[in-house]
Design a protein around this motif. Sequence first.
Motif, mmCIF file in Angstrom:
data_model
loop_
_atom_site.group_PDB
_atom_site.id
_atom_site.type_symbol
_atom_site.label_atom_id
_atom_site.label_comp_id
_atom_site.label_asym_id
_atom_site.label_seq_id
_atom_site.Cartn_x
_atom_site.Cartn_y
_atom_site.Cartn_z
ATOM 1 N N ILE A 70 24.478 39.384 26.444
ATOM 2 C CA ILE A 70 25.364 38.522 27.237
ATOM 3 C C ILE A 70 24.525 37.806 28.278
ATOM 4 O O ILE A 70 23.814 38.437 29.064
ATOM 5 N N ARG A 71 24.608 36.495 28.289
ATOM 6 C CA ARG A 71 23.805 35.650 29.172
ATOM 7 C C ARG A 71 24.585 35.307 30.432
ATOM 8 O O ARG A 71 25.655 34.703 30.369
ATOM 9 N N VAL A 72 24.074 35.686 31.589
ATOM 10 C CA VAL A 72 24.713 35.364 32.867
ATOM 11 C C VAL A 72 24.226 34.007 33.352
ATOM 12 O O VAL A 72 23.022 33.761 33.447
ATOM 13 N N LEU A 73 25.174 33.119 33.662
ATOM 14 C CA LEU A 73 24.828 31.790 34.180
ATOM 15 C C LEU A 73 24.930 31.725 35.707
ATOM 16 O O LEU A 73 24.137 31.038 36.350
ATOM 17 N N ALA A 74 25.912 32.432 36.269
ATOM 18 C CA ALA A 74 26.101 32.388 37.726
ATOM 19 C C ALA A 74 26.909 33.598 38.174
ATOM 20 O O ALA A 74 27.702 34.146 37.405
ATOM 21 N N MET A 75 26.692 34.011 39.433
ATOM 22 C CA MET A 75 27.472 35.134 39.965
ATOM 23 C C MET A 75 27.537 35.078 41.482
ATOM 24 O O MET A 75 26.658 34.532 42.149
ATOM 25 N N SER A 76 28.596 35.686 41.996
ATOM 26 C CA SER A 76 28.789 35.847 43.428
ATOM 27 C C SER A 76 28.411 37.290 43.785
ATOM 28 O O SER A 76 28.128 38.106 42.898
#
Length: 403
Positions: A332-338
């Motif tokens: 699973i590829r993460v693009l953005a997160m808080s």
Amino acid sequence: MKACGLIVEYNPYHNGHHYHFQQAKKITNSDCVIAVMSGNFLQRGEPAIIDKFNRAKIAIEQGIDLIVELPYFYAVQHSELFARGAIRILDSLQVDSICFGSEHGKINDFTEMYQIIKKHQEEYDSYLKLMLNNGESYPKANELAFNKIGGNKLLIDFTKPNNILGYQYVKSIYDIDSKIVPITIKRIKNDFHDSEIKDSIASATSIRNQLFHENEENIIQAVPYKSKEILDNYRLNYGAWHYWQNYFTILKYRVLTMSRSELKKIHGMKEGLENRIIEKISKATNFNEFMELVKTKRYTKTSLQRIFANILTNTTSTEIKHLIAQEQPDGIRVLAMSPIGRQWLNQHKQQIETTIFTSNKKPYPYQTMDERIDNAYYSILPIPVQQRLLKQSYQKPIFKTSQ
């Protein structure tokens, strides 16, 4: 912590999307909202108007906590495979619920629809195949097959795109025996296909139409400030929107320099369609003209656009079949997160069996394909710009430092 999942494209992020996000968080009482978002090419076979990183940046600024990528081999597919990929990813991420928008707006009817079709699966499949062979489009064939087995009493309009997707989300949840709770909210104030902005909540189609005709100021009422700002900066810095007309010359080159045997191997290509594509693209002077020449009742605009995307990116049936055969996502590829999104991943990393990737520095299963897709997507831009944007794939996810 509770998490709600959204399945999105954000092409571009507008007020309707923001309403969906806010309602989803409120209805589910979730602490964390996780969006699985299509990459640079979308479910209807279109290039996204701006790239996945800038779309993820808008979403994270608007309050979404975690944005992960729905990879190309699921994103550019008919509704069943699109939904299957998205639900598998959200299930792997341990979300408690999903919330989707639909024209129908009643979740119990979607559940009942699944139960009716499951009960009459063989009969339904037989009718569906018959309707498709008779030249009906996939949405219309589904509607007719559903009515044949007595499902018309539910009054769910199966020709509406979000109803179709909603059913497939519910079906995917039950098929894999997921614990995810499906919830739907009714779409308001616009139709998916509306071509004009009529309200503060407008369709993405109408917003893109304004942008393509260089009427950027006309979208102000329909998108959040951050969306407008990032869209403006993208056009200013990179010089072009991504839409099919801008890829026509490259598509034409690809088609006319490929052999018929190579075209036959492209994912989605039907028997003999390669000959029609070669014939019609030789006569066309732009993408819209080409589409009008090649489409028929059997070959719809959406199905053709998916094939064109696969031609542009040299994606074959063999490659796709191998990738979608997996029961669980390979990565699973993460693009953005808080901060909340990061907290969710940290708290659930022991339960999440799928590897989470935060950059391309560590090779992941479909990295080679991803690089090829991104090269095709950025090909309409000046070479220095292409080189700069391609480096984004090797950077860490966009991180919002405060809530």
